[in-house]
Every structure is written in structure tokens, then in C-alpha cells.
Design a protein around this motif. Structure first.
Motif, PDB file in Angstrom:
ATOM      1  N   ASP A   1       0.758  -1.230   0.033  1.00 49.21           N
ATOM      2  CA  ASP A   1       0.082   0.005   0.033  1.00 49.21           C
ATOM      3  C   ASP A   1       0.881   1.373   0.084  1.00 49.21           C
ATOM      4  O   ASP A   1       0.452   2.414  -0.228  1.00 49.21           O
ATOM      5  CB  ASP A   1      -0.949  -0.193   1.340  1.00 49.21           C
ATOM      6  N   GLN A   2       2.265   1.180   0.307  1.00 45.62           N
ATOM      7  CA  GLN A   2       3.249   2.297   0.399  1.00 45.62           C
ATOM      8  C   GLN A   2       4.042   2.405  -1.018  1.00 45.62           C
ATOM      9  O   GLN A   2       5.005   3.032  -1.050  1.00 45.62           O
ATOM     10  CB  GLN A   2       3.941   2.232   1.562  1.00 45.62           C
TER      11      GLN A   2
ATOM     12  N   SER B   1      -0.640   2.758  -4.752  1.00 43.79           N
ATOM     13  CA  SER B   1      -1.055   1.569  -3.829  1.00 43.79           C
ATOM     14  C   SER B   1      -1.511   0.720  -4.523  1.00 43.79           C
ATOM     15  O   SER B   1      -2.455   0.700  -5.019  1.00 43.79           O
ATOM     16  CB  SER B   1      -1.959   2.481  -2.737  1.00 43.79           C
TER      17      SER B   1
ATOM     18  N   SER C   1      -2.442  -5.878  -1.354  1.00 45.79           N
ATOM     19  CA  SER C   1      -1.320  -6.687  -0.765  1.00 45.79           C
ATOM     20  C   SER C   1      -1.227  -8.044  -1.404  1.00 45.79           C
ATOM     21  O   SER C   1      -2.232  -8.898  -1.693  1.00 45.79           O
ATOM     22  CB  SER C   1      -1.711  -7.052   0.613  1.00 45.79           C
TER      23      SER C   1
END
Length: 441
Positions: free
Chosen positions: A143-144, A191, A194
């Protein structure tokens, strides 16, 4: 009482007058090297002024640009540490198509080559390469994630840079996530879900416009990197780690293409941290300014002793063969004319190209000396001989300073032939008779 003859009496000087004259001429040649050294300082001062002009223009328009990326940067936390580092994923395919719009900006009498580069970058990422980084996907902070691009001088960016990736638009903002790969650039958060490595497989496009000066270079970050550029600039210099695969250079401009594989560089498609120098394989284009007049002028001044020395030797041989003494002041005037040639060359080459400046400066110098000799000797044949010899000499010096790679070879051969010519003509002089004739009352 008979006074013994002093070795320094007038008869001694009369007997060896030509030998003393040769010593005086040699000293004058050495003294005339002083103004040539001062001329060298003038050239360096003008070079400094040129560098200042280039710096001033570049600081306003944009410095040379190095384009690196786009690269996907994903942070992760190192086990046992509170600090985060990044995994870097390079594109599987990277294509860069660019048009370089050049200009010449003036600062006083100096010209600076600048450009406005309009580029389109496109390609794909491969999730397979990410597994080779040594970091498990579960440890990554998806997400980063960010897309980063290295651009040397951000002031040169002239459009709102956006990346279209998998149908989504990601705008860039200034700054970099860290300085592992480059110190200056732009970034865009992307982003990702996952573990969604499938999202990495889509294609991307980026439109970038940057202004710069002097040079533009690219980093071959794709597993296969293809670059094509074109411009109306007629004097490019292709430098860096790779030459173009195809090129065309003519009076209308140039076009060049590169195709570089990951096997041609020293860094992989993915890694963690700052293990590699991503700029080690950079390549690019220098906007070469053909009027490198100061460097050529410096090379010309280095041959000053040859020009002055040979000219004085010619005058000395004429003096011996014609039995007409030439006053040291006349030697000095001719020597000063030969020195002024270099100031003419420097000043004219700042306004015109070096070849034309050399032609004008040498023509004026040869004409001045030829007319002076014709007036002093009242002999047009001798004056024509001096003028022809100087014409050959200046022509030979120009060939030497123009042929950078063969300058040493040509200079050595030229000096050998010159020495051979001097030895050939000096053999006809009856050296043992000169002292006898000089003592005849």
C-alpha cells in the motif's frame, strides 16, 4: 712595451659576428615566448568567462538532464530492525521516443546549446523479477509502493507529468523516496493490493517534457531498453556507456537509436537497498558546439616557438647568403607580428568559426611581414620567398591542430622534415669563410 691582445677586443667580435648574432637571435626567441605565455593566460581568462556564461544560461534554462526510470519502489521492514528499506523493480520493457528541440542562447558573445526534450516513455513490469530480489512478497508494504523517476534538474520540467498504468492515471509530485538510486526526481504513490503481483503486469506510458543544456542522457533500466531520438541539431556527440545502434547525422540534424539488454549492464532487474550504481550504464547525447576555438587556440600557441624560431632562422640564412645585416630591432618587429597573430586568432574566432578566423589572422600576419621584408630589402623575390614559407608553415600548423588523433605523428614528421631542410640549405654556407669576410676592412 707591447700590450697583449685582449680576447674581447673589437677584432674578436668582428671575427665571430655571425656567431654572436645567432646567440642574440636565440635569446630573442626565448624572450618572445614571454608574450606567448601571456596570450595563454588570456585564453584561459576567456575560457573562464565562457564557462561563467554557460553556467548563467544553464541556471536559468536548465542544466544537463539525466532521465532514469520509471522504477517501482516498494518499502519493507528489515527483520529485527525498526527501519524500512526499499525493493526496486525495473521495467521488463522500456521504450523511449524523444524529439529534442535545440536552441542557441547568447550571453554576450558566447553561445550556449540548450534543448527542450519531448519524450514518451512506455513499457511493462514483470512480477517474476520481483521474486529475485530476495525479499518475500509477504514482507512488502504494497500500500506504500511508489513509482519513481530520476530527473537531474526539476526546474527544467515543463509539463504536468502523469503516468497511465493499467488504465489508471497517477500524477507525479517532486521528490524521491530516498537517495538509493538518485538524488533528484519525481514520485507517484501507486497503492497496490497486498500480494497482488498480477497488477504489475500491465503496460504504462509517461509523457515527459524537460528543458536542459549541453547534454541529455538515459539509464537503460529496462530488461530491454529501446531509445529513439531525433533533433535538428547538426553536431551531436554520442557519449556514455553505449554508442547508437543506428544513427544519421547530416546538415538537417540527426536521429539515433539504441537497443540495450540487461546483460549489457552490471545491475539486475530487482534488488533491495543501495547495492548498485544505476548510472553506471548511462548513455546519451552531447550537443556539441563545433566552435571549440579556445582549445584550438591553445594548441596553436603551443607551436609558437616553432613558428618564431623557424622564421628567425630563415631571416638569419638570408642575412648570411645576402651579406646584408638585419638589425635586431627588425627581428623584434617580425617576432611581435608573429605574436600578435595569436591575439588576432583569439579575438576573431570569438566572432567567426575557427577555420575562417585562422585564415584571416594568418593572412594578415603573412601580408604584414611580406610587405615589411619587401620594403626593408627592396627585393620582391626575397619577400615572396618569406611569404611563401610562412604560408606553408601556417598551413602545416593548422593541419596539426585540426588532426587531434594524428597531431603528434604529424608534428614529429613535420619537425624532422623541417630540420632536414635547414640542414640541407645550411650546407651551402661557407661557415669557415664568414669570419674571414667579416674581418676584411
Amino acid at each position: 712595451m707591447e700590450v697583449p691582445e685582449n680576447k674581447l677586443n673589437p677584432s674578436f667580435f668582428s671575427r665571430y659576428a655571425y656567431a654572436f648574432k645567432a646567440i642574440v637571435i636565440f635569446i630573442m626567441v626565448m624572450v618572445l615566448l614571454i608574450p606567448t605565455a601571456m596570450i595563454m593566460d588570456v585564453i584561459r581568462e576567456r575560457q573562464d568567462r565562457q564557462a561563467s556564461a554557460v553556467e548563467e544560461v544553464s541556471s536559468r534554462w536548465g542544466y544537463e538532464q539525466h532521465i532514469t526510470g520509471p522504477i517501482l519502489a516498494i518499502p519493507y521492514t528489515v527483520a529485527g530492525s525498526a527501519n524500512s528499506t526499499y525493493v526496486y523493480l525495473l521495467p521488463e520493457q522500456l521504450k523511449i521516443n524523444g524529439e529534442l528541440l535545440p536552441q542557441k542562447l547568447k550571453r554576450g558573445i558566447f553561445s550556449v546549446a540548450v534543448y527542450d526534450a519531448k519524450m514518451q516513455l512506455s513499457g511493462t513490469f514483470s512480477p517474476t523479477a520481483l521474486y529475485k530480489s530476495g525479499v518475500p512478497p509477504s514482507a512488502l508494504k504494497w500500500d506504500q509502493a511508489s513509482i519513481i523517476m530520476g530527473i537531474t534538474d526539476l526546474r527544467g520540467i515543463d509539463n504536468q507529468v502523469k503516468m497511465v498504468w493499467n488504465g489508471k492515471t497517477f500524477p507525479f509530485s517532486p521528490g524521491v523516496v530516498n537517495t538509493d538510486l538518485f538524488k533528484s526526481g519525481i514520485q507517484s504513490p501507486v497503492s497496490l493490493a497486498s500480494g497482488d503481483t498480477a497488477a504489475l503486469g500491465g503496460s504504462f506510458t509517461v509523457e515527459v517534457g524537460v528543458k536542459g543544456s549541453g547534454r541529455i542522457s538515459f539509464s537503460p533500466v529496462g530488461k530491454t531498453t529501446t531509445v529513439h531520438t531525433s533533433s535538428s541539431w547538426p553536431d551531436p556527440s554520442f557519449d556514455g556507456a553505449f554508442p547508437p545502434k543506428d544513427r544519421r547525422v547530416d546538415a538537417k540534424g540527426f536521429s539515433a537509436s539504441w537497443e540495450i539488454q540487461d546483460l549489457n549492464r552490471e545491475y539486475p532487474q530487482s534488488w533491495a537497498g543501495n547495492k548498485y550504481d544505476i548510472h553506471s550504464a548511462d548513455f546519451g547525447i552531447k550537443f556539441f558546439m563545433p566552435a571549440e576555438s579556445y582549445q584550438q587556440s591553445i594548441r596553436a600557441v603551443k607551436y609558437a616557438i616553432l613558428v618564431i624560431g623557424l622564421t628567425f632562422i630563415i631571416f638569419y640564412f638570408i642575412e648570411l647568403s645576402q651579406r646584408r645585416a638585419i638589425h635586431p630591432l627588425q627581428y623584434a618587429l617580425v617576432g611581435l607580428a608573429l605574436c600578435i597573430f595569436y591575439t588576432l586568432l583569439i579575438s576573431i574566432s570569438e566572432q567567426l568559426n575557427f577555420a575562417l578566423a585562422y585564415l584571416i589572422a594568418s593572412g594578415l600576419t603573412i601580408a604584414l611581414i611580406t610587405l615589411y621584408v619587401a620594403s626593408a630589402y627592396k627585393n620582391s623575390r626575397i619577400a615572396a620567398g618569406i611569404g611563401g614559407t610562412l604560408l606553408l608553415l601556417y598551413g602545416f600548423i593548422y593541419v596539426i591542430i585540426s588532426a587531434e588523433d594524428q597531431a603528434l605523428l604529424m608534428g614529429s614528421i613535420g619537425l624532422f622534415l623541417t630540420l632536414a631542410a635547414i640542414m640541407y640549405f645550411s650546407r651551402t654556407i661557407k661557415w669557415d669563410k664568414l669570419s674571414e669576410k667579416s674581418t676584411v676592412q
